[in-house]
Design an enzyme around this catalytic site. Structure first.
Site, short mmCIF file in Angstrom:
data_model
loop_
_atom_site.label_atom_id
_atom_site.label_comp_id
_atom_site.label_asym_id
_atom_site.label_seq_id
_atom_site.Cartn_x
_atom_site.Cartn_y
_atom_site.Cartn_z
N THR A 4 0.83 -1.21 0.00
CA THR A 4 0.00 0.00 0.00
C THR A 4 0.86 1.25 0.00
O THR A 4 0.59 2.21 -0.73
CB THR A 4 -0.92 0.01 1.24
OG1 THR A 4 -1.78 -1.14 1.19
CG2 THR A 4 -1.77 1.27 1.28
N TRP A 51 2.60 1.51 -3.39
CA TRP A 51 1.63 1.80 -4.46
C TRP A 51 1.45 3.31 -4.61
O TRP A 51 1.28 3.82 -5.71
CB TRP A 51 0.29 1.14 -4.14
CG TRP A 51 -0.76 1.42 -5.17
CD1 TRP A 51 -0.99 0.73 -6.33
CD2 TRP A 51 -1.74 2.46 -5.14
NE1 TRP A 51 -2.03 1.29 -7.03
CE2 TRP A 51 -2.52 2.35 -6.31
CE3 TRP A 51 -2.04 3.48 -4.24
CZ2 TRP A 51 -3.57 3.22 -6.61
CZ3 TRP A 51 -3.08 4.34 -4.52
CH2 TRP A 51 -3.84 4.21 -5.68
N HIS A 52 1.51 4.03 -3.50
CA HIS A 52 1.31 5.46 -3.56
C HIS A 52 2.48 6.21 -4.19
O HIS A 52 2.29 7.31 -4.71
CB HIS A 52 1.04 6.02 -2.16
CG HIS A 52 -0.36 5.77 -1.67
ND1 HIS A 52 -0.73 4.59 -1.05
CD2 HIS A 52 -1.47 6.53 -1.73
CE1 HIS A 52 -2.01 4.65 -0.74
NE2 HIS A 52 -2.49 5.80 -1.14
N GLY A 53 3.66 5.67 -4.12
CA GLY A 53 4.79 6.38 -4.72
C GLY A 53 6.11 5.69 -4.47
O GLY A 53 6.26 4.93 -3.50
N PHE A 64 -0.14 9.88 -8.09
CA PHE A 64 0.10 8.52 -7.63
C PHE A 64 -0.24 7.49 -8.69
O PHE A 64 0.05 6.33 -8.53
CB PHE A 64 -0.69 8.22 -6.36
CG PHE A 64 -0.37 9.16 -5.23
CD1 PHE A 64 0.92 9.56 -4.99
CD2 PHE A 64 -1.38 9.66 -4.42
CE1 PHE A 64 1.23 10.41 -3.97
CE2 PHE A 64 -1.08 10.52 -3.37
CZ PHE A 64 0.23 10.90 -3.15
#
Length: 477
Positions: A322, A325-327, A477
């Site tokens: 998680t 996944w955002h960056g 993102f």
């Protein structure tokens, strides 16, 4: 093309809605598919080929993933599934993480006196979201939950539908497959229901989130040696509010647009800052992402079915993913691990449910909000050093106040907006405003709906026309 830009609001959206409203029902998906590719191309430019390529691969793989009556080709289907998922993840890994990975290798090589080239690839807009849509499509077909799309126009409509293409909600294929057939008959009703939801979103984004943006930027760009207790706390709180109103505003706009086009997209927020526990927070924040990781990662890993140790392992894996996944930044990894650790602590000490006593419930809600705010510092900071410096000053009171730059950014108008936005921290968990104004006929819902459609929408339109809007935060993102 941002949802909050004059080009979208004055030209693109009215044109698409008019075309869908006037054209025969059988044209709906075709209009949406063409409009969505155009919408994406205006923002992504040459990166549009990547979206088109991944759609072609996943579309043609779909029929080979379907089980037959006796499922005699399971091994072949599993091999195809792994190949398709590997392809989708490889595309995401190269374009989103290659630069970060080569930077780490180059830094390590430099320690030993070597040299390593750093990849410099621009991040294609929306790639994290449409990659997850493709994986959902493949897995849901493989599991036999839905049939593969035989019509390429319907498939493009699902993957590239412009309301959710750039920043979600993440729509699992099984949630929308039954809506793709073009049997919509109440088009005016859908527009009447969806538009207030869209208006609510643009008010959140333009009036609140964009107003706070300059002050947030000033606080988080403060040099480490000038950081103060006041800047750290005010900046963290302002960003907590900005992120919520920006992202939930986008989600409201996307859900409203989807409804106006005849689709019911999943909810993405349910008053997350009213949560009493971190476990509850993740049931209310970016819910479509939480559901995706639950269905396609956590449960396939075993979920909580094989004892505490494996449950904690699965939670760690999910929140590491998680975060990344955002960056592609260590700050996102730390943020993800921070929340994963909090969930493990709550589960380990049986604290995942809200306490029954009111005093304990209030204390837990305050603690949860404090932990969420601290986490957002890592989420927003440019690097770990800046994040740790800012968090450190949050727990070291001083009387230095704001720097000149931060003070000049905190205008009276922005201070009023921030104080008003703080009301979200004290509101009850129910009802949630978006679904309320979309479906409820109660007097409070009518008052909110009328207020949003008159005063709120007019003021937001003035701000948009004056050029004060900014890109949505989750687009990057």
């Amino acid at each position: 093309m941002s949802f909050a830009s004059p080009l979208f609001l004055w030209y693109f959206m009215p044109t698409v809605l008019a075309a869908v409203l006037i054209a025969p029902r059988s044209w709906r998906n075709g209009i949406i598919a063409v409009a969505s590719i155009f919408f994406y191309a205006t923002a992504a430019g040459s990166d549009t080929w990547l979206l088109l390529t991944t759609m072609v691969v996943n579309f043609f793989a779909g029929p080979f993933l379907e089980p037959d009556q006796w499922d005699r080709n399971r091994k072949q289907r599993r091999a195809i599934l792994f190949a398709v998922i590997a392809f989708d993840l490889a595309v995401l890994a190269v374009w989103k993480y290659a630069g970060f990975a080569t930077q780490q290798i180059a830094a390590l090589a430099q320690i030993f006196g070597g040299d390593f080239p750093v990849a410099e690839l621009a991040l294609p807009i929306g790639i994290s979201f449409y990659t997850f849509h493709h994986i959902s499509y493949a897995v849901d077909i493989y599991r036999g939950e839905r049939h593969a799309a035989r019509n390429p126009v319907s498939f493009v409509t699902y993957i590239a539908m412009f309301p959710q293409l750039i920043a979600g909600p993440i729509v699992r294929y099984r949630e929308i497959a039954d809506q793709l057939p073009q049997h919509r008959s109440h088009r005016l009703d859908d527009i009447a229901v969806g538009f207030p939801r869209f208006a609510l979103g643009i008010c959140k984004k333009v009036i609140i989130a964009d107003s706070l943006s300059p002050f947030v930027d000033a606080c988080f760009s403060t040099p480490d040696d000038q950081m103060t207790f006041a800047i750290a706390w005010l900046g963290a709180i302002a960003y907590t509010l900005q992120l919520y109103f920006d992202f939930s505003g986008y989600s409201d706009m996307a859900i409203g647009l989807g409804r106006m086009l005849g689709f019911r997209l999943p909810e993405n927020f349910a008053r997350p800052y009213s949560s009493v526990t971190i476990t509850e927070f993740w049931r209310r924040w970016h819910m479509s992402l939480s559901r995706w990781f639950r269905d396609y990662v956590y449960i396939p890993l075993g979920g909580n079915r094989h004892g505490a140790a494996k449950t904690y392992r699965n939670l760690c894996i999910v929140f590491v993913l998680t975060g990344f996944w955002h960056g592609a930044n260590w700050t996102f990894l730390v943020w993800g691990m921070f929340h994963g650790a909090l969930l493990i602590i709550e589960r380990g000490f049986h604290l995942e449910e809200a306490p029954s006593r009111q005093g304990a419930k209030i204390a837990r809600r305050v603690l949860t909000m404090l932990l969420v705010v601290i986490g957002w510092v890592y989420f927003r900071a440019d690097d770990l050093t800046s994040a740790m410096n800012m968090v450190g000053h949050m727990f070291l009171p001083d009387f230095d106040g704001l720097t000149d730059i931060a003070e000049s950014a905190l205008t009276n108008q922005r201070l009023v907006v921030m104080v008003a936005a703080l009301a979200i921290l004290f509101m009850p968990a129910h009802p949630v405003t978006g679904p309320l104004i979309e479906s409820s006929t109660s007097k409070p819902a009518t008052i909110v709906r009328v207020g949003v459609m008159t005063v709120g929408l007019v003021y937001a339109a003035i701000l948009v026309a004056s050029g004060t809007f900014s890109p949505f935060l989750y687009v990057k993102f």
